[in-house]
Design a protein around this motif. Sequence first.
Motif, PDB file in Angstrom:
ATOM      1  N   GLY A 191     -25.215   7.960 107.890  1.00  0.00           N
ATOM      2  CA  GLY A 191     -24.520   6.699 108.109  1.00  0.00           C
ATOM      3  C   GLY A 191     -25.427   5.487 108.051  1.00  0.00           C
ATOM      4  O   GLY A 191     -24.943   4.351 108.186  1.00  0.00           O
ATOM      5  N   SER A 192     -26.731   5.699 107.869  1.00  0.00           N
ATOM      6  CA  SER A 192     -27.664   4.573 107.771  1.00  0.00           C
ATOM      7  C   SER A 192     -27.261   3.629 106.645  1.00  0.00           C
ATOM      8  O   SER A 192     -26.749   4.059 105.607  1.00  0.00           O
ATOM      9  N   TYR A 193     -27.475   2.338 106.870  1.00  0.00           N
ATOM     10  CA  TYR A 193     -27.194   1.282 105.892  1.00  0.00           C
ATOM     11  C   TYR A 193     -25.726   1.281 105.445  1.00  0.00           C
ATOM     12  O   TYR A 193     -25.404   0.876 104.325  1.00  0.00           O
ATOM     13  N   GLY A 194     -24.838   1.767 106.327  1.00  0.00           N
ATOM     14  CA  GLY A 194     -23.416   1.739 106.021  1.00  0.00           C
ATOM     15  C   GLY A 194     -22.989   2.727 104.956  1.00  0.00           C
ATOM     16  O   GLY A 194     -21.867   2.632 104.434  1.00  0.00           O
ATOM     17  N   VAL A 195     -23.838   3.706 104.648  1.00  0.00           N
ATOM     18  CA  VAL A 195     -23.506   4.719 103.649  1.00  0.00           C
ATOM     19  C   VAL A 195     -22.681   5.810 104.329  1.00  0.00           C
ATOM     20  O   VAL A 195     -23.052   6.283 105.409  1.00  0.00           O
ATOM     21  N   PRO A 196     -21.559   6.225 103.738  1.00  0.00           N
ATOM     22  CA  PRO A 196     -20.754   7.280 104.370  1.00  0.00           C
ATOM     23  C   PRO A 196     -21.582   8.532 104.653  1.00  0.00           C
ATOM     24  O   PRO A 196     -22.437   8.918 103.846  1.00  0.00           O
ATOM     25  N   ALA A 197     -21.343   9.142 105.797  1.00  0.00           N
ATOM     26  CA  ALA A 197     -22.055  10.373 106.152  1.00  0.00           C
ATOM     27  C   ALA A 197     -21.645  11.513 105.239  1.00  0.00           C
ATOM     28  O   ALA A 197     -20.584  11.475 104.601  1.00  0.00           O
ATOM     29  N   VAL A 242     -36.157   5.297 106.380  1.00  0.00           N
ATOM     30  CA  VAL A 242     -36.746   4.030 106.809  1.00  0.00           C
ATOM     31  C   VAL A 242     -35.612   3.119 107.274  1.00  0.00           C
ATOM     32  O   VAL A 242     -34.637   2.895 106.552  1.00  0.00           O
ATOM     33  N   GLN A 243     -35.731   2.590 108.474  1.00  0.00           N
ATOM     34  CA  GLN A 243     -34.665   1.767 109.045  1.00  0.00           C
ATOM     35  C   GLN A 243     -35.048   0.283 109.033  1.00  0.00           C
ATOM     36  O   GLN A 243     -36.225  -0.070 108.952  1.00  0.00           O
ATOM     37  N   GLY A 244     -34.023  -0.557 109.109  1.00  0.00           N
ATOM     38  CA  GLY A 244     -34.238  -1.976 109.354  1.00  0.00           C
ATOM     39  C   GLY A 244     -34.598  -2.830 108.156  1.00  0.00           C
ATOM     40  O   GLY A 244     -34.955  -3.998 108.320  1.00  0.00           O
ATOM     41  N   LEU A 245     -34.491  -2.280 106.943  1.00  0.00           N
ATOM     42  CA  LEU A 245     -34.791  -3.099 105.768  1.00  0.00           C
ATOM     43  C   LEU A 245     -33.640  -4.087 105.539  1.00  0.00           C
ATOM     44  O   LEU A 245     -32.470  -3.734 105.710  1.00  0.00           O
ATOM     45  N   PRO A 246     -33.958  -5.309 105.145  1.00  0.00           N
ATOM     46  CA  PRO A 246     -32.895  -6.296 104.930  1.00  0.00           C
ATOM     47  C   PRO A 246     -32.045  -5.940 103.711  1.00  0.00           C
ATOM     48  O   PRO A 246     -32.574  -5.576 102.662  1.00  0.00           O
ATOM     49  N   ILE A 247     -30.732  -6.028 103.880  1.00  0.00           N
ATOM     50  CA  ILE A 247     -29.782  -5.757 102.795  1.00  0.00           C
ATOM     51  C   ILE A 247     -28.943  -7.020 102.602  1.00  0.00           C
ATOM     52  O   ILE A 247     -28.094  -7.340 103.444  1.00  0.00           O
ATOM     53  N   THR A 274     -22.544   2.675  94.222  1.00  0.00           N
ATOM     54  CA  THR A 274     -23.097   4.025  94.021  1.00  0.00           C
ATOM     55  C   THR A 274     -22.561   4.997  95.068  1.00  0.00           C
ATOM     56  O   THR A 274     -22.343   6.177  94.764  1.00  0.00           O
ATOM     57  N   ALA A 275     -22.290   4.522  96.286  1.00  0.00           N
ATOM     58  CA  ALA A 275     -21.678   5.391  97.305  1.00  0.00           C
ATOM     59  C   ALA A 275     -20.272   5.807  96.880  1.00  0.00           C
ATOM     60  O   ALA A 275     -19.866   6.965  97.079  1.00  0.00           O
ATOM     61  N   LYS A 276     -19.526   4.890  96.284  1.00  0.00           N
ATOM     62  CA  LYS A 276     -18.170   5.202  95.814  1.00  0.00           C
ATOM     63  C   LYS A 276     -18.214   6.309  94.759  1.00  0.00           C
ATOM     64  O   LYS A 276     -17.409   7.253  94.788  1.00  0.00           O
ATOM     65  N   GLU A 277     -19.164   6.220  93.840  1.00  0.00           N
ATOM     66  CA  GLU A 277     -19.287   7.259  92.815  1.00  0.00           C
ATOM     67  C   GLU A 277     -19.597   8.614  93.449  1.00  0.00           C
ATOM     68  O   GLU A 277     -19.028   9.645  93.059  1.00  0.00           O
TER      69      GLU A 277
END
Length: 332
Positions: free
Chosen positions: A275-281, A299-304, A315-318
């Motif tokens: 679930g990091s960076y709002g990516v579906p688990a 790696v956590q906390g990178l600016p998006i 890419t998550a949708k695909e």
Amino acid sequence: MAEPIRVVVTGAAGQIAYSLIYMLSRGEVFGYDQPIILHLLDIPPMMGVLEGVVMEITDCALPLVVGVVPTADLSVAFKDVQAAFMVGSMPRKQGMERKDLLSANVKIFKAQGEALDKYARKDVKVMVVGNPANTNALMCSKYAPSIPKENFSAMTRLDQNRAQAAVANRLGVRINQVKNVIIWGNHSSTQFPDALNATVEVGGASKSVPQALNNDPWLKEEFVTTVQNRGAAVIAARKMSSAMSAAKAAADHMKDIWNGTAPGTYTSMAVLSDGSYGVPADLMFSFPVTIANREWKIVQGLPIDDFSRAKLDITAKELLEEKEDAVALCQD
């Protein structure tokens, strides 16, 4: 010398394996004092070709190779292995859609996942190269329930290497002066090559790649599309998929798993999303990771920013669609 480790390479008579096996046998992945026993898997019609590969391994006279097991039998190939390079798959050909690849390959990786579950060591590290790599890795892990899901990953290191080289060439610096270029998402044309958080060493000082380039349009347009479509460009030029560069990337990927990432450096690989960076688990999604003691951490906390957010969502949708198709194919 250390006790030998058993390493399986699938698709062992193929183009990628032809380069990869030599790198493994020289010690470039597991160490120059680590003997290995190579398990080489391919399909029955390729056994004659594989015999020739075994002859060449013998003729290389590589002291770290203490055994070679060529086979078309999954129970032999995966027996007691500690590292698995899942290279074998139906190759992508010019004009082929990813859904065609998925249909051909998902059942292969289901069977190989079941074999890993039954025969491999439970601490085996499994990396998938064969495309569509992310979803093949996901399905492989699902059919190997006794092996930790964290032990499975898919290769986006080839894309990272391509992206790092593109930035270095643009800046006129050596490859190793650029670090922390990221590949997000799928190993496909929807991937997001991201140099917005990367750094470059110039004149002994480290600076951000966007600052050094001072060219946001290139970084967000030409750079992204060039890396996304590099595989297709190689096929168009070579009439075959990337092989030498894919083998190098596979070696890089497993070397990082085995030995860890350098301090302050991360690498890209597709791992199970939490679930990091709002990516579906429960997607096998490429993230920036650090590795220590053969365990990865995202790696956590990178600016998006909004631009990056949109790319990650595409890419998550695909990958969600691929997952649904793969699950359906396995139930047929």
